[in-house]
Write an enzyme that holds these catalytic residues in place. Structure first.
Site, PDB file in Angstrom:
ATOM      1  N   LYS A 129      14.990   8.163  10.659  1.00 45.98           N
ATOM      2  CA  LYS A 129      15.154   8.610   9.271  1.00 45.98           C
ATOM      3  C   LYS A 129      16.500   9.326   9.070  1.00 45.98           C
ATOM      4  O   LYS A 129      17.099   9.239   7.998  1.00 45.98           O
ATOM      5  CB  LYS A 129      13.971   9.490   8.865  1.00 45.98           C
ATOM      6  CG  LYS A 129      12.671   8.696   8.724  1.00 45.98           C
ATOM      7  CD  LYS A 129      12.795   7.611   7.646  1.00 45.98           C
ATOM      8  CE  LYS A 129      11.519   6.816   7.449  1.00 45.98           C
ATOM      9  NZ  LYS A 129      11.608   5.840   6.349  1.00 45.98           N
TER      10      LYS A 129
ATOM     11  N   ILE B 172       3.054   4.496  -0.434  1.00 47.12           N
ATOM     12  CA  ILE B 172       4.149   4.908  -1.309  1.00 47.12           C
ATOM     13  C   ILE B 172       4.785   3.697  -2.003  1.00 47.12           C
ATOM     14  O   ILE B 172       5.086   3.734  -3.201  1.00 47.12           O
ATOM     15  CB  ILE B 172       5.199   5.693  -0.492  1.00 47.12           C
ATOM     16  CG1 ILE B 172       4.596   7.033  -0.038  1.00 47.12           C
ATOM     17  CG2 ILE B 172       6.482   5.917  -1.289  1.00 47.12           C
ATOM     18  CD1 ILE B 172       5.448   7.814   0.954  1.00 47.12           C
TER      19      ILE B 172
ATOM     20  N   TYR C  95      10.958   8.313  15.306  1.00 45.46           N
ATOM     21  CA  TYR C  95      10.861   8.284  13.838  1.00 45.46           C
ATOM     22  C   TYR C  95      11.891   9.230  13.223  1.00 45.46           C
ATOM     23  O   TYR C  95      12.601   8.859  12.279  1.00 45.46           O
ATOM     24  CB  TYR C  95       9.449   8.671  13.416  1.00 45.46           C
ATOM     25  CG  TYR C  95       9.227   8.665  11.917  1.00 45.46           C
ATOM     26  CD1 TYR C  95       8.960   7.480  11.234  1.00 45.46           C
ATOM     27  CD2 TYR C  95       9.286   9.849  11.177  1.00 45.46           C
ATOM     28  CE1 TYR C  95       8.747   7.481   9.854  1.00 45.46           C
ATOM     29  CE2 TYR C  95       9.077   9.852   9.800  1.00 45.46           C
ATOM     30  CZ  TYR C  95       8.804   8.663   9.142  1.00 45.46           C
ATOM     31  OH  TYR C  95       8.609   8.664   7.784  1.00 45.46           O
TER      32      TYR C  95
ATOM     33  N   ARG D 122       0.847  -1.209   0.000  1.00 50.19           N
ATOM     34  CA  ARG D 122       0.000   0.000   0.000  1.00 50.19           C
ATOM     35  C   ARG D 122       0.877   1.252   0.000  1.00 50.19           C
ATOM     36  O   ARG D 122       2.102   1.161   0.053  1.00 50.19           O
ATOM     37  CB  ARG D 122      -0.931   0.000   1.200  1.00 50.19           C
ATOM     38  CG  ARG D 122      -0.228  -0.093   2.539  1.00 50.19           C
ATOM     39  CD  ARG D 122      -1.246  -0.287   3.664  1.00 50.19           C
ATOM     40  NE  ARG D 122      -0.666  -0.823   4.877  1.00 50.19           N
ATOM     41  CZ  ARG D 122      -0.195  -0.082   5.875  1.00 50.19           C
ATOM     42  NH1 ARG D 122      -0.207   1.219   5.797  1.00 50.19           N
ATOM     43  NH2 ARG D 122       0.301  -0.653   6.951  1.00 50.19           N
TER      44      ARG D 122
ATOM     45  N   ASN E  57      11.586   0.699   1.198  1.00 49.26           N
ATOM     46  CA  ASN E  57      10.455   1.599   1.488  1.00 49.26           C
ATOM     47  C   ASN E  57       9.743   1.287   2.798  1.00 49.26           C
ATOM     48  O   ASN E  57       9.182   2.194   3.424  1.00 49.26           O
ATOM     49  CB  ASN E  57       9.458   1.516   0.318  1.00 49.26           C
ATOM     50  CG  ASN E  57       8.121   2.120   0.667  1.00 49.26           C
ATOM     51  OD1 ASN E  57       7.948   3.337   0.654  1.00 49.26           O
ATOM     52  ND2 ASN E  57       7.142   1.266   1.004  1.00 49.26           N
TER      53      ASN E  57
ATOM     54  N   ASP F 299       9.150 -10.151   6.884  1.00 50.57           N
ATOM     55  CA  ASP F 299       9.195  -9.031   7.806  1.00 50.57           C
ATOM     56  C   ASP F 299      10.625  -8.509   7.718  1.00 50.57           C
ATOM     57  O   ASP F 299      11.578  -9.261   7.986  1.00 50.57           O
ATOM     58  CB  ASP F 299       8.867  -9.533   9.226  1.00 50.57           C
ATOM     59  CG  ASP F 299       8.837  -8.406  10.241  1.00 50.57           C
ATOM     60  OD1 ASP F 299       9.694  -7.504  10.151  1.00 50.57           O
ATOM     61  OD2 ASP F 299       7.969  -8.440  11.122  1.00 50.57           O
ATOM     62  N   VAL F 300      10.792  -7.241   7.347  1.00 52.73           N
ATOM     63  CA  VAL F 300      12.146  -6.742   7.084  1.00 52.73           C
ATOM     64  C   VAL F 300      13.028  -6.704   8.334  1.00 52.73           C
ATOM     65  O   VAL F 300      14.248  -6.570   8.225  1.00 52.73           O
ATOM     66  CB  VAL F 300      12.139  -5.350   6.398  1.00 52.73           C
ATOM     67  CG1 VAL F 300      11.517  -5.424   5.017  1.00 52.73           C
ATOM     68  CG2 VAL F 300      11.458  -4.299   7.271  1.00 52.73           C
TER      69      VAL F 300
HETATM   70  P1  NDP Z   1       2.166   3.079   5.002  1.00 50.52           P
HETATM   71  O1  NDP Z   1       1.952   2.932   6.463  1.00 50.52           O
HETATM   72  O2  NDP Z   1       1.020   3.359   4.116  1.00 50.52           O
HETATM   73  O3  NDP Z   1       2.918   1.778   4.431  1.00 50.52           O
HETATM   74  C1  NDP Z   1       4.020   1.228   5.096  1.00 50.52           C
HETATM   75  C2  NDP Z   1       4.345  -0.099   4.473  1.00 50.52           C
HETATM   76  O4  NDP Z   1       5.469  -0.653   5.189  1.00 50.52           O
HETATM   77  C3  NDP Z   1       3.200  -1.098   4.584  1.00 50.52           C
HETATM   78  O5  NDP Z   1       3.037  -1.758   3.350  1.00 50.52           O
HETATM   79  C4  NDP Z   1       3.673  -2.053   5.670  1.00 50.52           C
HETATM   80  O6  NDP Z   1       3.247  -3.384   5.502  1.00 50.52           O
HETATM   81  C5  NDP Z   1       5.173  -2.003   5.482  1.00 50.52           C
HETATM   82  N1  NDP Z   1       5.867  -2.480   6.684  1.00 50.52           N
HETATM   83  C6  NDP Z   1       5.777  -1.970   7.941  1.00 50.52           C
HETATM   84  N2  NDP Z   1       6.513  -2.700   8.785  1.00 50.52           N
HETATM   85  C7  NDP Z   1       7.075  -3.703   8.054  1.00 50.52           C
HETATM   86  C8  NDP Z   1       7.927  -4.778   8.349  1.00 50.52           C
HETATM   87  N3  NDP Z   1       8.367  -4.994   9.600  1.00 50.52           N
HETATM   88  N4  NDP Z   1       8.282  -5.613   7.345  1.00 50.52           N
HETATM   89  C9  NDP Z   1       7.828  -5.412   6.094  1.00 50.52           C
HETATM   90  N5  NDP Z   1       7.029  -4.414   5.742  1.00 50.52           N
HETATM   91  C10 NDP Z   1       6.640  -3.562   6.710  1.00 50.52           C
HETATM   92  O7  NDP Z   1       3.289   4.208   4.894  1.00 50.52           O
HETATM   93  P2  NDP Z   1       3.800   5.106   3.667  1.00 50.52           P
HETATM   94  O8  NDP Z   1       3.483   4.481   2.386  1.00 50.52           O
HETATM   95  O9  NDP Z   1       3.380   6.486   3.956  1.00 50.52           O
HETATM   96  O10 NDP Z   1       5.373   5.042   3.947  1.00 50.52           O
HETATM   97  C11 NDP Z   1       6.303   4.370   3.120  1.00 50.52           C
HETATM   98  C12 NDP Z   1       7.687   4.892   3.451  1.00 50.52           C
HETATM   99  O11 NDP Z   1       7.744   6.299   3.182  1.00 50.52           O
HETATM  100  C13 NDP Z   1       8.069   4.732   4.924  1.00 50.52           C
HETATM  101  O12 NDP Z   1       9.437   4.404   5.029  1.00 50.52           O
HETATM  102  C14 NDP Z   1       7.803   6.126   5.492  1.00 50.52           C
HETATM  103  O13 NDP Z   1       8.566   6.368   6.649  1.00 50.52           O
HETATM  104  C15 NDP Z   1       8.219   6.985   4.328  1.00 50.52           C
HETATM  105  N6  NDP Z   1       7.694   8.341   4.330  1.00 50.52           N
HETATM  106  C16 NDP Z   1       6.345   8.584   4.316  1.00 50.52           C
HETATM  107  C17 NDP Z   1       5.876   9.869   4.301  1.00 50.52           C
HETATM  108  C18 NDP Z   1       4.415  10.197   4.266  1.00 50.52           C
HETATM  109  O14 NDP Z   1       4.068  11.390   4.422  1.00 50.52           O
HETATM  110  N7  NDP Z   1       3.525   9.241   4.050  1.00 50.52           N
HETATM  111  C19 NDP Z   1       6.794  11.027   4.297  1.00 50.52           C
HETATM  112  C20 NDP Z   1       8.190  10.662   4.324  1.00 50.52           C
HETATM  113  C21 NDP Z   1       8.605   9.363   4.326  1.00 50.52           C
HETATM  114  P3  NDP Z   1       1.792  -3.899   5.913  1.00 50.52           P
HETATM  115  O15 NDP Z   1       0.923  -3.520   4.741  1.00 50.52           O
HETATM  116  O16 NDP Z   1       1.979  -5.361   6.094  1.00 50.52           O
HETATM  117  O17 NDP Z   1       1.440  -3.185   7.190  1.00 50.52           O
END
Ligand code: NDP
Length: 255
Positions: A166, A23, A162, A21, A95, A68-69
């Protein structure tokens, strides 16, 4: 090679973590549109069914693997599965990430560990698992998703763990770029501002004055707006770029 040809990822194999989901999903589709086969790393196998179908519709191969990363063994197994299924990986987009709005004095040790574990160890585990093959083959490009939170301190919410995680992603990016540059492996980071996803409740009125009105462009981004920059960083168009943290934030961090 022509200018536009240098952006093509045809014949490459990409991996995106946390792609079910937000980004990650948009980045996986962008890399596929640019021509690469795409493997997505997700935690729940069924969560990528639609995405795999959408990627295949773009005329490239897709593969979903579960990991799980934070678990190096699961990441190593995923890397083997991807190499067996698609071939040696050329592009890794780290990501997967988690965030939490909570002040420093209120965070529990478990919450802090979880954030650092996913956001730092997760990037580390994947960079090591996929970087090993890239270094051996003397070629590859890694894009780590950092954040403006690694550069500024966000308001009005407090999110110190957080932010620290980052900043670590940015510095790990530079460290790996230094180590792996001599082997032809480029490592860069993308530092987005606010992007509409489950992680960032950009439509919540209590955040608008700081998150939206404070940015020169006076809006947040949609995930799709990050795709072209990641394609650029992954591709030969960025052949001389390594160790860079590219800020993509509607101007948010100018103040
Ligand atoms: P979301 O919460 O929508 O998506 C995060 C994704 O990371 C999910 O698919 C989730 O999987 C996955 N994830 C979380 N933990 C793990 C794990 N332990 N192992 C594998 N996968 C995992 O967040 P965003 O799309 O917003 O964020 C994506 C990236 O962009 C992140 O690194 C975030 O910090 C960064 N970011 C986001 C910003 C924003 O404004 N949205 C701004 C700046 C950076 P699952 O679907 O299984 O939960």
């Amino acid at each position: 090679m022509g200018v536009l040809d240098s952006f093509s990822l045809a014949g490459r194999i990409s991996v995106v973590t946390g792609a079910a989901r937000g980004i990650g999903r948009a980045l996986a589709l962008a890399l596929a549109e640019a021509g690469s086969d795409v493997a997505v790393v997700v935690r729940t196998p069924s969560s990528a069914d639609d995405l795999v179908a959408e990627i295949e519709k773009l005329g490239v191969r897709a593969l979903a693997v579960t990991a799980d990363v934070t678990d190096p063994d699961q990441v190593a197994a995923a890397a083997d599965q991807i190499t067996d299924g698609l071939g040696p990986v050329d592009i890794l987009v780290n990501n997967a990430g988690v965030g939490l709005h909570k002040a420093a004095l209120d965070l529990t040790p478990e919450e802090v560990r979880h954030i650092l574990n996913v956001n730092i160890d997760g990037v580390w585990n994947c960079a090591q698992a996929f970087g090993r093959g890239m270094v051996a083959r003397r070629s590859g490009s890694i894009v780590n998703i950092g954040s403006i939170s690694g550069v500024i301190v966000n308001r009005p919410q407090w999110q110190p763990a957080y932010n620290a995680s980052k900043a670590a992603v940015h510095q790990l990016t530079k460290s790996l770029a230094a180590e792996w540059g001599p082997y032809g492996v480029r490592v860069n980071a993308l530092a987005p501002g606010y992007v509409k996803t489950e992680m960032a409740p950009v439509d919540d009125p209590k955040f608008k004055p700081r998150w939206v009105d404070d940015a020169p462009l006076q809006r947040y981004a949609l995930p799709e707006e990050l795709g072209p920059t990641v394609v650029y960083l992954a591709s030969d168009a960025a052949s001389f770029m390594t160790g860079s943290v590219v800020i993509l934030d509607g101007g948010y961090s100018v103040y």
